[in-house]
Enzyme design. Structure first.
Site, PDB file in Angstrom:
ATOM      1  N   CYS A  16       0.497  -1.080   0.465  1.00 48.86           N
ATOM      2  CA  CYS A  16       0.115   0.110   0.225  1.00 48.86           C
ATOM      3  C   CYS A  16       0.701   1.379   0.222  1.00 48.86           C
ATOM      4  CB  CYS A  16      -1.006   0.331   1.110  1.00 48.86           C
ATOM      5  SG  CYS A  16       0.109  -0.026   2.961  1.00 48.86           S
ATOM      6  N   CYS A  19       3.225   1.711   2.983  1.00 49.58           N
ATOM      7  CA  CYS A  19       4.436   0.858   2.043  1.00 49.58           C
ATOM      8  C   CYS A  19       5.814   2.225   2.178  1.00 49.58           C
ATOM      9  CB  CYS A  19       4.433  -0.022   2.062  1.00 49.58           C
ATOM     10  SG  CYS A  19       3.278  -1.465   2.742  1.00 49.58           S
ATOM     11  N   ASP A 417      -5.139  15.055 -27.127  1.00 46.95           N
ATOM     12  CA  ASP A 417      -4.586  15.080 -28.634  1.00 46.95           C
ATOM     13  C   ASP A 417      -5.226  15.610 -30.208  1.00 46.95           C
ATOM     14  OD1 ASP A 417      -2.372  14.659 -30.306  1.00 46.95           O
ATOM     15  OD2 ASP A 417      -2.863  12.951 -30.347  1.00 46.95           O
ATOM     16  N   ASP A 620      -3.786   8.858 -28.622  1.00 48.53           N
ATOM     17  CA  ASP A 620      -4.021   7.359 -28.998  1.00 48.53           C
ATOM     18  C   ASP A 620      -2.769   6.875 -29.779  1.00 48.53           C
ATOM     19  OD1 ASP A 620      -3.683   9.977 -31.540  1.00 48.53           O
ATOM     20  OD2 ASP A 620      -4.519   8.246 -32.529  1.00 48.53           O
ATOM     21  N   ASP A 624       1.781  10.553 -27.418  1.00 48.91           N
ATOM     22  CA  ASP A 624       1.295  10.774 -26.280  1.00 48.91           C
ATOM     23  C   ASP A 624       1.497  10.400 -24.987  1.00 48.91           C
ATOM     24  OD1 ASP A 624      -0.373  12.544 -28.088  1.00 48.91           O
ATOM     25  OD2 ASP A 624      -1.162  10.611 -28.921  1.00 48.91           O
TER      26      ASP A 624
END
Length: 729
Positions: A16, A19, A417, A620, A624
């Protein structure tokens, strides 16, 4: 004294966000450490300073975790076979189902229960083998003087298991059936393992982005040495080596063209949807795809200095800077655990000292722990997450981790984008101008010249002719001129189709269409000129202009987000004119457009926006990926590259930007359900713990209350199944 350097470590055993804090604190205490950053997603640590590897590993081991020096070799392929987390979850479910069956059958009038020895045989491996991780993590947190969810699981399930074992073996219970709670401990562990499985799945996906990036670099290169082409491993290529790249191949190195003309698909760097013409003296980028020409390249950058390797580093850095969200349950558990233990201890002492009935005191204390057993807490988030992600998937929204689901609701700005996201991503014929007014003949000639070509502009011409029912002209002897255009003829007639520079070299007068060409350039459109040859020489016949058209859904996507109070921006690698033309069509203000951006420019813009509040990025392409990883939430279009989908937290399975608003809506609704579930999980504790401490609630009723809280949580979560995106035309 060791020289100052950056050391990278693999860290295992973290479960978690708390930690992460403990490992970072342990590393920073080592002499010579200037800064230490731990990444929970990739389970790695980056340490700046002069400390030795051995000292850092020892510090991590003392904190209760395991560490090793990170291997410098590329990310390994994922292991084959069923992952350990999946095996443990399935085994826990199989062992717990028979224990849960009597409770499930009771509402239909079937009263049946397994004998005590069978329940014990089923529950013991779940408790001490499959649930061992909670004991280990709980002890590590205890050593660090903090509380976490693992301690709550370990304490609650141990109490239920221990009480069941006591009741089963106690001599006083020999003559009648003893209440057993083995099913409580087993089901709790199974449900928590489900949540851990979801987290582990998200962690494995973190390295997929890096692996997909590395896969773009070819393993070998065709090097020209002593006049002979030799295929060698990419690691053996040196700066100034001459590399041969054939048509259709991926360019293996960053270099400069010495000989040859072609087009290069460099969308990974610029986001430009059209291939870029390349000629001697031009630079090419490793990972780009060569077009139709044979190229001879002088290598200028390799390995870590290449543009592709730089993008890899950008993604890695962006992931490292994304702080994990502190889970609501972890925060509450840090306080809840010691409070429950204290109440149980007070209950034991109060009943034992006051009434002298220590067996009853023990039962009352255990009842406190049983009612506090985090079954509903364990279900609160996974149940809502599974319901929310399931209904989202049916709508075409793939949410890959809980963090993305939790944070999407907070977005106030979304950056899109342009190419392939707000636009279709491929060129189309948007303007056709014939000097003699015969557009049909002009398009037929252009289609005849482009027959058989795989170039994107050629496909746009052929598609336009097909849509208009125009047959391609009968042209033979068609020849592609690399980096310039195409030529062909029929009998004595000849035609050329290409860019203005080439036609100028042929002596074609372009002034008659210059005004129209300027208009196309101002709109960001790419032009092809067609000229024919007669006895008087070359003469211009017309102009074809190409552009990337917006998706039909883009304007509605922007409008919907605006109605939700979310600002939309456009980030594009295209030229400013093209970007502004698309923005005007979809309803974006010119102030909300950023054009001519490289990957690091997009990353910079996203980081600037993130300083003002949570920001989403929709893209896409490979270019990016760094911005997707750096954004509060990244959205990848499902028709894009694997790299974009790995770097993003959410994948839109259809190329429909309206799904961004739908994802934000389901995120808001799901997180609202998580909050409601936590309320139901705790309301039983707020009522039940005092009753148990006062001796008014025995462990059997406590177990029933705990089961009822779980039913409430699951039922509330299932209400999400009624969700559907807003009506979309």
């Amino acid at each position: 004294m060791p020289a100052e350097s950056a050391i990278h470590l693999n860290i295992s055993g973290m479960t978690c966000a708390s930690c992460v804090g403990r490992v970072e604190k342990a590393l920073r205490k080592v002499d010579g450490v200037q800064e230490a950053t731990v990444n929970l997603a990739t389970e790695t640590a980056a340490v700046q300073g002069s400390a030795t590897v051995q000292a850092l590993i020892a510090a991590v081991e003392r904190a209760g975790y395991h560490a090793s020096e990170e291997d410098a070799t590329p990310v390994a392929a994922p292991p084959t076979g069923m992952p350990r987390e999946t095996r443990h979850l399935l085994l826990a479910a199989l062992l717990s189902l028979p224990l849960l069956a009597p409770m499930l059958l009771m509402p239909v009038g079937v009263h049946w229960a397994l004998p005590g020895w069978a329940q014990w045989l089923l529950a013991t491996p779940v408790q001490f083998w499959l649930g061992a991780r909670f004991y280990r993590a709980g002890v590590a947190a205890l050593r660090a003087r903090s509380g976490n969810m693992d301690q709550l699981v370990a304490l609650g399930t141990s109490a239920a298991y221990g009480l069941s074992l006591f009741n089963w073996l106690a001599p006083s219970q020999a003559q009648h059936a003893a209440p057993l709670y083995f099913e409580s401990s087993s089901v709790v562990i199974t449900l928590i393992l489900l949540g851990k499985w979801l987290e582990a799945r998200a962690k494995r996906q973190a390295t997929d982005a890096i692996r997909a990036l590395q896969a773009l670099r070819p393993l070998t290169a065709r090097v020209l040495r002593s006049g002979i082409e030799t295929s060698v491993p990419i690691a053996e290529v040196s700066v100034d080596d001459e590399v041969i790249v054939l048509p259709g191949e991926r360019i293996p190195v960053d270099g400069q063209i010495l000989d040859g003309r072609s087009h290069s698909d460099e969308s990974l760097l610029s986001g430009e949807s059209l291939p870029v013409p390349k000629a001697p003296g031009d630079r090419v980028t490793g990972g780009a795809v060569n077009g139709e020409g044979r190229l001879r390249i002088r290598t200028v950058a390799i390995g870590a200095e290449s543009a592709l390797a730089r993008i890899v580093r950008l993604v890695e850095d962006a992931q490292a800077q994304k702080a994990p969200i502190q889970r609501i349950v972890d925060k509450v558990s840090a306080v809840f655990v010691p409070v429950v233990i204290a109440i149980a201890g007070v209950t034991l002492l109060a009943w034992g000292l006051a009434a002298g009935n220590w067996p009853q005191a023990l039962l009352n204390a255990v009842a406190v722990l049983v009612i506090a057993c985090p079954c509903a807490l364990g279900l609160a988030t996974p149940a809502a997450v599974m319901a929310g992600t399931g209904v989202a998937a049916r709508a075409g929204i793939l949410i890959k981790d809980v963090e993305a689901l939790e944070t999407t609701r907070q977005l106030r700005t979304v950056a899109f984008d342009k190419t392939g996201t707000l636009t279709i991503g491929k060129p189309t014929l948007v303007r056709l101008h014939a000097l003699d007014g015969d557009g049909t003949t002009l398009l037929a000639l252009a289609a005849g010249l482009q027959q058989g070509s795989e170039h994107p502009l050629a496909k746009a011409v052929l598609d336009a002719a097909h849509e208009r029912g125009i047959a391609a002209a009968d042209i033979t002897a068609i020849t592609a001129v690399a980096g310039r255009g195409v030529q062909g003829g029929r009998g004595d007639a000849r035609w050329v189709l290409g860019h203005a520079r080439w036609l100028g070299e042929l002596g074609v007068d372009l002034t008659s269409a210059q005004i129209l060409a300027n208009e196309a350039s101002n709109a960001g459109q790419t032009q092809s000129w067609l000229a024919g040859h007669t006895e008087q020489g070359w003469h211009l016949q017309g102009l074809l202009a190409f552009g990337d058209t917006p998706r039909p859904q883009s304007a509605q996507a922007v409008a919907t987000l605006r109605a939700m109070g979310i600002r939309s921006l456009m980030l594009s690698g295209d030229n400013r004119a093209a970007a502004r033309a698309v923005a005007a069509e979809i309803g974006l203000a010119q102030d909300d457009v950023r054009a001519e951006l490289l990957p690091d420019d997009k990353l910079r813009v996203i980081r600037e926006l993130a300083e003002q509040g949570p920001v989403g990025m929709v893209g896409d392409g490979l270019n990016d990926a760094p911005a997707l990883a750096a954004a509060t939430v990244g959205f990848a279009m499902g028709n894009g590259t694997d790299v974009a989908m790995h770097a993003a937290g959410i994948t839109l399975m259809r190329p429909d930007p309206r799904l961004v608003a739908a994802a934000i809506d389901i995120s808001r609704r799901t997180v609202r359900k998580i909050h409601q579930n936590l309320f139901w999980a705790f309301i039983y504790n707020l009522i039940g713990i005092p009753l148990a401490a006062l001796g008014m609630l025995d462990p059997m009723l406590a177990g029933a209350a705990m089961a009822l809280s779980s039913v409430s949580v699951v039922s509330n979560a299932l209400l999400l199944r009624r969700w559907a995106p807003q009506a979309q035309d």
